[in-house]
Write a protein that holds these residues in place. Structure first.
Motif, PDB file in Angstrom:
ATOM      1  N   GLU A  43       0.795  -1.224   0.000  1.00  0.00           N
ATOM      2  CA  GLU A  43       0.000   0.000   0.000  1.00  0.00           C
ATOM      3  C   GLU A  43       0.829   1.275   0.000  1.00  0.00           C
ATOM      4  O   GLU A  43       0.402   2.294  -0.557  1.00  0.00           O
ATOM      5  N   ARG A  44       2.007   1.242   0.618  1.00  0.00           N
ATOM      6  CA  ARG A  44       2.748   2.479   0.863  1.00  0.00           C
ATOM      7  C   ARG A  44       4.050   2.603   0.075  1.00  0.00           C
ATOM      8  O   ARG A  44       4.684   3.660   0.109  1.00  0.00           O
ATOM      9  N   PRO A  46       4.790   1.972  -3.627  1.00  0.00           N
ATOM     10  CA  PRO A  46       4.539   1.590  -5.020  1.00  0.00           C
ATOM     11  C   PRO A  46       5.812   1.346  -5.812  1.00  0.00           C
ATOM     12  O   PRO A  46       5.793   0.620  -6.811  1.00  0.00           O
ATOM     13  N   ASP A  47       6.946   1.928  -5.364  1.00  0.00           N
ATOM     14  CA  ASP A  47       8.211   1.680  -6.055  1.00  0.00           C
ATOM     15  C   ASP A  47       8.664   0.231  -5.909  1.00  0.00           C
ATOM     16  O   ASP A  47       9.399  -0.287  -6.761  1.00  0.00           O
ATOM     17  N   TRP A  86      -3.719   8.290  -0.503  1.00  0.00           N
ATOM     18  CA  TRP A  86      -3.095   8.415  -1.823  1.00  0.00           C
ATOM     19  C   TRP A  86      -2.695   7.074  -2.426  1.00  0.00           C
ATOM     20  O   TRP A  86      -2.271   7.006  -3.589  1.00  0.00           O
ATOM     21  N   SER A  87      -2.799   6.001  -1.674  1.00  0.00           N
ATOM     22  CA  SER A  87      -2.311   4.708  -2.156  1.00  0.00           C
ATOM     23  C   SER A  87      -3.051   4.272  -3.423  1.00  0.00           C
ATOM     24  O   SER A  87      -4.280   4.329  -3.485  1.00  0.00           O
ATOM     25  N   PRO A  88      -2.330   3.802  -4.431  1.00  0.00           N
ATOM     26  CA  PRO A  88      -2.986   3.332  -5.651  1.00  0.00           C
ATOM     27  C   PRO A  88      -3.982   2.199  -5.416  1.00  0.00           C
ATOM     28  O   PRO A  88      -4.948   2.067  -6.168  1.00  0.00           O
ATOM     29  N   VAL A  89      -3.759   1.398  -4.369  1.00  0.00           N
ATOM     30  CA  VAL A  89      -4.645   0.251  -4.139  1.00  0.00           C
ATOM     31  C   VAL A  89      -5.606   0.453  -2.985  1.00  0.00           C
ATOM     32  O   VAL A  89      -6.467  -0.406  -2.754  1.00  0.00           O
ATOM     33  N   SER A  90      -5.499   1.560  -2.259  1.00  0.00           N
ATOM     34  CA  SER A  90      -6.325   1.717  -1.056  1.00  0.00           C
ATOM     35  C   SER A  90      -7.036   3.055  -0.966  1.00  0.00           C
ATOM     36  O   SER A  90      -7.526   3.413   0.099  1.00  0.00           O
ATOM     37  N   ASN A  91      -7.094   3.786  -2.055  1.00  0.00           N
ATOM     38  CA  ASN A  91      -7.838   5.044  -2.018  1.00  0.00           C
ATOM     39  C   ASN A  91      -9.331   4.749  -2.114  1.00  0.00           C
ATOM     40  O   ASN A  91      -9.729   3.616  -2.425  1.00  0.00           O
ATOM     41  N   THR A  94     -10.501   2.737  -5.223  1.00  0.00           N
ATOM     42  CA  THR A  94      -9.977   1.402  -5.528  1.00  0.00           C
ATOM     43  C   THR A  94     -10.086   0.413  -4.372  1.00  0.00           C
ATOM     44  O   THR A  94      -9.906  -0.787  -4.570  1.00  0.00           O
ATOM     45  N   ASP A  95     -10.357   0.899  -3.182  1.00  0.00           N
ATOM     46  CA  ASP A  95     -10.241   0.060  -1.986  1.00  0.00           C
ATOM     47  C   ASP A  95     -11.068  -1.216  -2.073  1.00  0.00           C
ATOM     48  O   ASP A  95     -10.555  -2.319  -1.869  1.00  0.00           O
TER      49      ASP A  95
END
Length: 209
Positions: A43-44, A46-47, A86-91, A94-95
């Motif tokens: 979640e935190r 993305p890199d 801001w997380s790509p998978v948890s906003n 998208t959550d």
């Protein structure tokens, strides 16, 4: 509208807090600390999160995960419990799509890592959500399996996957099928019917990411 991703997340964080960092899980070789670090990375960071699925990035992802795992346990649990917006998978957009199955499966990884676990009575809405995700996963995970695999969830639906040939049938509630299709076959309470060699091969197959 029910938020199953959020409820599974909170239940898992509560269980982390209760059991501590050294409890076993279904993930081979991983304790609850290792699993919590995986979730935080996903979640935190993305890199590094691409390394969960992409072998060339796996070494970097593992180094990042180990650094995350070294954080104080209360802080690690809190980061699992409260994902960044801001997380790509948890906003908020998208959550539910990205995390319903993720947190259900990992919640069960911890629950079923103990010898005294019992199956939960899941709400029908969660079963429906898991069935949608399990059907998509089955088509990907079983596309090369050398049989006609019939996945059946009574009251929710069925689908066929695999390359065709002799039939194998897997029957169970959507939650159990989700666990089976993510590589937790030994812990999933499903019924597998078909030729013995194919049924055994399916039970031992490397499924999931």
């Amino acid at each position: 509208m029910p938020r199953y991703a959020r409820s599974e997340r909170q239940a898992l964080a509560d269980l982390f807090q209760t059991l501590g960092p050294d409890a076993p899980t279904l993930n081979d070789g991983w304790t609850t600390r290792d699993l919590a670090a995986h979730l935080v990375l996903r979640e935190r960071r993305p890199d590094a999160a691409g390394g969960i699925a992409l072998p060339p990035l796996r070494g970097y992802a593992e180094r990042v995960r180990l650094r995350i795992a070294a954080r104080p346990w209360p802080s690690l649990v809190d980061q699992v419990r409260r994902p960044p917006a801001w997380s790509p998978v948890s906003n908020p957009l998208t959550d539910e799509l990205a995390n319903t199955m993720e947190f259900f499966v990992h919640h069960e990884d911890v629950r079923r890592g103990r010898p005294d676990w019992l199956p939960r009575d899941l709400p029908a809405g969660l079963h429906r959500a898991l069935w949608k995700r399990a059907t998509a996963l089955a088509r990907v995970m079983l596309r090369r399996f050398p049989a006609d695999v019939l996945i059946q969830a009574p009251e929710y639906g069925e689908l066929s996957a695999g390359r065709g040939g002799e039939p194998v049938r897997v029957v169970g509630p959507p939650g159990e099928l989700a666990l089976f299709l993510t590589g937790r076959q030994r812990a999933a309470r499903v019924q597998v019917d078909g030729p013995a060699l194919l049924a055994d091969r399916l039970r031992a197959a490397r499924l999931g990411i």
